[in-house]
Design a protein around this motif. Structure first.
Motif, short mmCIF file in Angstrom:
data_model
loop_
_atom_site.label_atom_id
_atom_site.label_comp_id
_atom_site.label_asym_id
_atom_site.label_seq_id
_atom_site.Cartn_x
_atom_site.Cartn_y
_atom_site.Cartn_z
N THR A 130 -2.34 4.26 -2.14
CA THR A 130 -1.03 4.74 -2.73
C THR A 130 -1.06 4.30 -4.20
O THR A 130 -0.73 5.33 -5.28
CB THR A 130 0.27 4.24 -1.99
N SER A 234 6.37 8.66 -10.93
CA SER A 234 5.96 8.84 -9.56
C SER A 234 6.60 7.80 -8.51
O SER A 234 6.76 6.34 -9.04
CB SER A 234 4.43 8.60 -9.30
N THR A 235 7.33 8.21 -7.61
CA THR A 235 7.92 7.40 -6.72
C THR A 235 7.27 7.38 -5.22
O THR A 235 7.00 8.37 -4.87
CB THR A 235 9.55 7.56 -6.42
N VAL A 236 6.88 6.21 -4.65
CA VAL A 236 6.47 6.18 -3.26
C VAL A 236 7.37 6.25 -2.12
O VAL A 236 6.81 6.01 -0.94
CB VAL A 236 5.45 5.08 -3.18
N ASP A 238 11.10 7.16 -2.77
CA ASP A 238 12.62 7.61 -3.04
C ASP A 238 12.35 9.38 -3.03
O ASP A 238 12.37 9.73 -4.12
CB ASP A 238 13.30 7.32 -4.32
N PHE A 239 12.11 9.99 -1.97
CA PHE A 239 11.89 11.32 -2.02
C PHE A 239 12.97 12.20 -2.44
O PHE A 239 12.84 13.28 -2.90
CB PHE A 239 11.31 11.85 -0.72
N ALA A 242 13.34 12.12 -6.02
CA ALA A 242 12.04 13.09 -6.63
C ALA A 242 12.54 14.60 -6.56
O ALA A 242 12.26 15.38 -7.47
CB ALA A 242 10.89 12.73 -5.66
N LYS A 248 7.30 12.92 -9.43
CA LYS A 248 5.99 12.98 -8.39
C LYS A 248 6.22 12.16 -7.33
O LYS A 248 7.07 11.20 -7.56
CB LYS A 248 4.70 12.89 -9.27
N THR A 249 5.50 12.41 -6.29
CA THR A 249 5.48 11.57 -5.16
C THR A 249 4.04 11.21 -4.59
O THR A 249 3.90 11.27 -3.34
CB THR A 249 6.22 12.25 -3.79
#
Length: 305
Positions: A130, A234-236, A238-239, A242, A248-249
């Motif tokens: 990730t 980019s968030t891993v 908070d979709f 996003a 980006k995710t």
């Protein structure tokens, strides 16, 4: 008999049970791994809590655990490249690595370098892949100032080190208990909480170029308020944010290749990447997840059967 962690209903860590079952057998293209270590990940809490039924539907009784490191016990038909006795690390999307034995696709494995401790090898895949993917998504490199939210957590602690190796200046949002750890790795720590935007602006000076959110809870909006362009955020986690803002995710799905895992393991073996780990025995898995879900852990928690 071999042990495995299972749950038969949605809920918190209290629904987890360690039970005995027959040793699994590897099918086509898979190997049986005697587990030496297996990391814990927030996604596993979400699955067990019933919050991720869309992407990760659950059938009861269900197992858990994705990351794994251990010794190959047996290879199924077509599992080229691995033989009993090989020391490996990798992952499975079928869940079940929080156990004494796990069946893992051979294509998801890399050899464990001798300099990588078992606990680190077993915790490396999800957080490492990730972090690797997120940094490439925001193109953080020489001359950039990168901000990482949850900089001392599983993903963040790896991301800040990879970014420093790439030549970026890094600001890490983290609790004060972890600030010394960040400073020792060339990261400028900033405490979260009230007025965090002002503190990050002061730390960044002229500008912040890129942002990796490994915590959620409004950090995508904070990145935008800092003036970071959406294509460099980019968030891993908070979709929803996003989707609202077009950021980006990037995550482990974008780096699910043994070559990436081997690269990360090589950095650990060379002493260029540290993965802080705290081990728990298998029979304390519920306690380990309770600790994970407090969201204050430095690095990774890992089950050691």
């Amino acid at each position: 008999m071999p042990r495995v962690v299972r749950f038969e209903r949605f809920g918190g860590p209290e629904v987890l049970r360690v039970v005995e079952e027959d040793r699994p057998e590897p099918g086509e293209g898979a190997v049986l791994v005697r587990v030496r270590a297996a990391g814990l990940n927030p996604v596993e809490s979400g699955i067990r809590g019933g919050f991720l039924e869309g992407p990760y539907p659950t059938t009861f009784p269900s197992k858990q655990g994705r990351d794994v490191a251990g010794v190959v016990e047996a290879a199924g038909p077509g599992a080229a490249g691995f033989a009993p006795g090989d020391e490996v690390l990798g992952w499975t999307d079928e869940r079940g690595t929080h156990a004494d034995y796990a069946v893992v696709p051979a294509g998801n494995l890399a050899y464990r370098p001798a300099g990588v401790p078992w606990e680190v090898a077993g915790a490396l895949y999800t957080a490492g892949a990730t972090a690797w993917a997120a940094l490439r998504a925001v193109a953080a490199g020489a001359g950039d100032t990168l901000v990482v939210a949850n900089a001392a957590g599983g993903v963040g602690s790896i991301a800040v080190q990879l970014a420093r190796h790439a030549g970026a200046s890094v600001i890490g949002l983290a609790g004060e208990a972890h600030h010394d750890w960040l400073r020792d790795r060339g990261v400028l720590p900033v405490p979260y909480g009230d007025a965090v935007l002002d503190r990050v602006r002061a730390a960044a000076g002229e500008k912040a170029d890129a942002f990796v959110d490994a915590f959620g809870s409004g950090y995508v909006e904070l990145a935008l308020d800092l003036g970071v362009q959406p294509d460099r955020i980019s968030t891993v986690i908070d979709f929803a944010a996003a989707a609202r803002h077009g950021v980006k995710t990037a995550g482990s799905k974008d780096a699910s290749r043994p070559e990436v895992l081997a690269e990360l393991a090589g950095l650990v073996a060379e002493g260029r990447l540290e993965v802080p780990v705290r081990p728990y025995p298998l029979d304390r898995v519920a306690e380990a997840f309770a600790e994970l879900e407090r969201r204050h852990t430095l690095g990774k928690l890992v089950i050691v059967p």
